[in-house]
Motif scaffolding. Structure first.
Motif, mmCIF file in Angstrom:
data_model
loop_
_atom_site.group_PDB
_atom_site.id
_atom_site.type_symbol
_atom_site.label_atom_id
_atom_site.label_comp_id
_atom_site.label_asym_id
_atom_site.label_seq_id
_atom_site.Cartn_x
_atom_site.Cartn_y
_atom_site.Cartn_z
ATOM 1 N N LEU A 91 0.843 -1.178 0.000
ATOM 2 C CA LEU A 91 0.000 0.000 0.000
ATOM 3 C C LEU A 91 0.886 1.237 0.000
ATOM 4 C CD1 LEU A 91 -2.494 -1.216 2.745
ATOM 5 C CD2 LEU A 91 -2.684 -1.490 0.267
ATOM 6 N N LEU A 92 0.607 2.126 -0.943
ATOM 7 C CA LEU A 92 1.393 3.345 -1.100
ATOM 8 C C LEU A 92 0.497 4.568 -1.047
ATOM 9 C CD1 LEU A 92 3.667 2.332 -4.140
ATOM 10 C CD2 LEU A 92 4.255 2.256 -1.709
ATOM 11 N N CYS A 93 1.082 5.712 -0.656
ATOM 12 C CA CYS A 93 0.355 6.973 -0.766
ATOM 13 C C CYS A 93 0.236 7.289 -2.259
ATOM 14 C CB CYS A 93 1.074 8.085 -0.011
ATOM 15 S SG CYS A 93 2.659 8.597 -0.716
ATOM 16 N N ARG A 94 -0.653 8.175 -2.597
ATOM 17 C CA ARG A 94 -0.883 8.490 -4.013
ATOM 18 C C ARG A 94 0.380 9.031 -4.691
ATOM 19 N NH1 ARG A 94 -5.975 7.552 -5.187
ATOM 20 N NH2 ARG A 94 -7.535 7.643 -3.542
ATOM 21 N N SER A 95 1.152 9.804 -3.974
ATOM 22 C CA SER A 95 2.375 10.369 -4.549
ATOM 23 C C SER A 95 3.387 9.272 -4.887
ATOM 24 C CB SER A 95 2.986 11.369 -3.569
ATOM 25 O OG SER A 95 4.206 11.855 -4.061
ATOM 26 N N CYS A 96 3.631 8.370 -3.954
ATOM 27 C CA CYS A 96 4.590 7.281 -4.204
ATOM 28 C C CYS A 96 4.060 6.318 -5.262
ATOM 29 C CB CYS A 96 4.906 6.533 -2.915
ATOM 30 S SG CYS A 96 5.948 7.488 -1.778
ATOM 31 N N ASN A 97 2.758 6.079 -5.270
ATOM 32 C CA ASN A 97 2.177 5.190 -6.274
ATOM 33 C C ASN A 97 2.321 5.775 -7.678
ATOM 34 O OD1 ASN A 97 0.650 2.685 -6.789
ATOM 35 N ND2 ASN A 97 -0.895 4.091 -7.549
ATOM 36 N N ALA A 98 2.187 7.094 -7.802
ATOM 37 C CA ALA A 98 2.345 7.738 -9.106
ATOM 38 C C ALA A 98 3.807 7.767 -9.536
ATOM 39 C CB ALA A 98 1.786 9.158 -9.057
ATOM 40 N N THR A 99 4.717 7.833 -8.586
ATOM 41 C CA THR A 99 6.151 7.895 -8.874
ATOM 42 C C THR A 99 6.730 6.516 -9.186
ATOM 43 O OG1 THR A 99 6.363 9.796 -7.398
ATOM 44 C CG2 THR A 99 8.394 8.625 -7.946
ATOM 45 N N GLU A 100 6.231 5.491 -8.509
ATOM 46 C CA GLU A 100 6.820 4.144 -8.568
ATOM 47 C C GLU A 100 7.080 3.620 -9.982
ATOM 48 O OE1 GLU A 100 7.173 0.181 -9.276
ATOM 49 O OE2 GLU A 100 5.154 0.996 -9.440
ATOM 50 N N PRO A 101 6.117 3.680 -10.916
ATOM 51 C CA PRO A 101 6.389 3.057 -12.219
ATOM 52 C C PRO A 101 7.493 3.744 -13.025
ATOM 53 C CG PRO A 101 4.097 3.816 -12.085
ATOM 54 C CD PRO A 101 4.776 4.214 -10.825
ATOM 55 N N HIS A 102 7.788 5.001 -12.698
ATOM 56 C CA HIS A 102 8.746 5.782 -13.489
ATOM 57 C C HIS A 102 10.097 5.947 -12.813
ATOM 58 C CE1 HIS A 102 5.127 6.666 -15.704
ATOM 59 N NE2 HIS A 102 4.577 7.132 -14.598
ATOM 60 N N SER A 103 10.181 5.569 -11.544
ATOM 61 C CA SER A 103 11.393 5.838 -10.778
ATOM 62 C C SER A 103 12.426 4.722 -10.923
ATOM 63 C CB SER A 103 11.054 6.007 -9.301
ATOM 64 O OG SER A 103 12.232 6.250 -8.572
ATOM 65 N N ARG A 104 13.652 5.146 -11.118
ATOM 66 C CA ARG A 104 14.781 4.216 -11.136
ATOM 67 C C ARG A 104 15.601 4.370 -9.848
ATOM 68 N NH1 ARG A 104 15.112 1.986 -16.215
ATOM 69 N NH2 ARG A 104 14.281 3.234 -17.915
ATOM 70 N N ALA A 105 15.055 5.124 -8.896
ATOM 71 C CA ALA A 105 15.756 5.342 -7.630
ATOM 72 C C ALA A 105 15.994 4.012 -6.924
ATOM 73 C CB ALA A 105 14.941 6.279 -6.734
ATOM 74 N N PRO A 106 17.139 3.873 -6.263
ATOM 75 C CA PRO A 106 17.445 2.625 -5.561
ATOM 76 C C PRO A 106 16.378 2.215 -4.546
ATOM 77 C CG PRO A 106 19.411 3.975 -5.705
ATOM 78 C CD PRO A 106 18.260 4.811 -6.208
ATOM 79 N N SER A 107 15.746 3.185 -3.883
ATOM 80 C CA SER A 107 14.734 2.832 -2.886
ATOM 81 C C SER A 107 13.512 2.190 -3.545
ATOM 82 C CB SER A 107 14.317 4.062 -2.072
ATOM 83 O OG SER A 107 13.818 5.074 -2.921
ATOM 84 N N PHE A 108 13.119 2.665 -4.724
ATOM 85 C CA PHE A 108 11.994 2.043 -5.424
ATOM 86 C C PHE A 108 12.382 0.668 -5.970
ATOM 87 C CE2 PHE A 108 10.050 6.263 -5.406
ATOM 88 C CZ PHE A 108 8.733 5.931 -5.124
ATOM 89 N N ALA A 109 13.617 0.524 -6.417
ATOM 90 C CA ALA A 109 14.080 -0.794 -6.875
ATOM 91 C C ALA A 109 14.069 -1.784 -5.714
ATOM 92 C CB ALA A 109 15.481 -0.689 -7.477
ATOM 93 N N ALA A 110 14.492 -1.329 -4.536
ATOM 94 C CA ALA A 110 14.484 -2.197 -3.352
ATOM 95 C C ALA A 110 13.048 -2.552 -2.962
ATOM 96 C CB ALA A 110 15.198 -1.511 -2.187
ATOM 97 N N TYR A 111 12.146 -1.589 -3.060
ATOM 98 C CA TYR A 111 10.732 -1.846 -2.769
ATOM 99 C C TYR A 111 10.173 -2.898 -3.721
ATOM 100 C CZ TYR A 111 5.677 -1.178 -2.988
ATOM 101 O OH TYR A 111 4.319 -1.392 -3.035
ATOM 102 N N ARG A 112 10.473 -2.754 -5.005
ATOM 103 C CA ARG A 112 9.950 -3.712 -5.990
ATOM 104 C C ARG A 112 10.517 -5.111 -5.771
ATOM 105 N NH1 ARG A 112 9.925 1.095 -9.292
ATOM 106 N NH2 ARG A 112 12.099 0.808 -9.854
#
Length: 138
Positions: A91-112
């Protein structure tokens, strides 16, 4: 009434003290700079998810209204899922959910790679076979 009390007791026993000591939004920003999603700093219950909880309900109880990426508690959380497999991740906030598919940030990669659903060892399909999520082959 006894059934409700038993289920509440099972959930309380399962969660234990895991929600305590979670990073604040500010602390989660520092974790993000280190490439770590907020949920990776959360304690995971030792026991399996109680049988009466669906995977999504287990995520809701464990996350306690906090975004898995940034720990924000503003507004409602949305169900994040993998668009390739259709599996719910967390479950993500709307901001993180909108960012997730486009982000290559290490934190999003770790989340995925290790989302809350994997941390809790639960699996649930998002949508239905008509949405194209009828199978989980990878």
């Amino acid at each position: 009434m006894g059934e409700v009390r038993r289920r509440d007791a099972a959930e309380a026993a399962w969660l234990g003290t895991t929600p305590q000591g979670r990073p604040t939004f500010g602390e989660a920003e520092l974790l993000d700079l280190q490439g770590t999603p907020s949920c990776h700093a959360w304690s995971v219950p030792d026991e399996p998810v109680p049988g009466h909880l669906s995977p999504t309900d287990a995520l809701r109880r464990w996350q306690g209204g906090a975004c898995a990426m940034c720990s924000a508690r503003r507004g409602s959380l949305v169900v994040d899922h993998c668009h390739r497999t259709g599996l719910i991740r967390g479950l993500l906030c709307r901001s993180c959910n909108a960012t997730e598919p486009h982000s290559r940030a290490p934190s999003f990669a770790a989340y995925r790679s290790r989302p809350p659903a994997v941390m809790l060892q639960v699996e649930e399909q998002y949508g239905s076979p008509w949405d194209g999520f009828g199978h989980t082959d990878t």
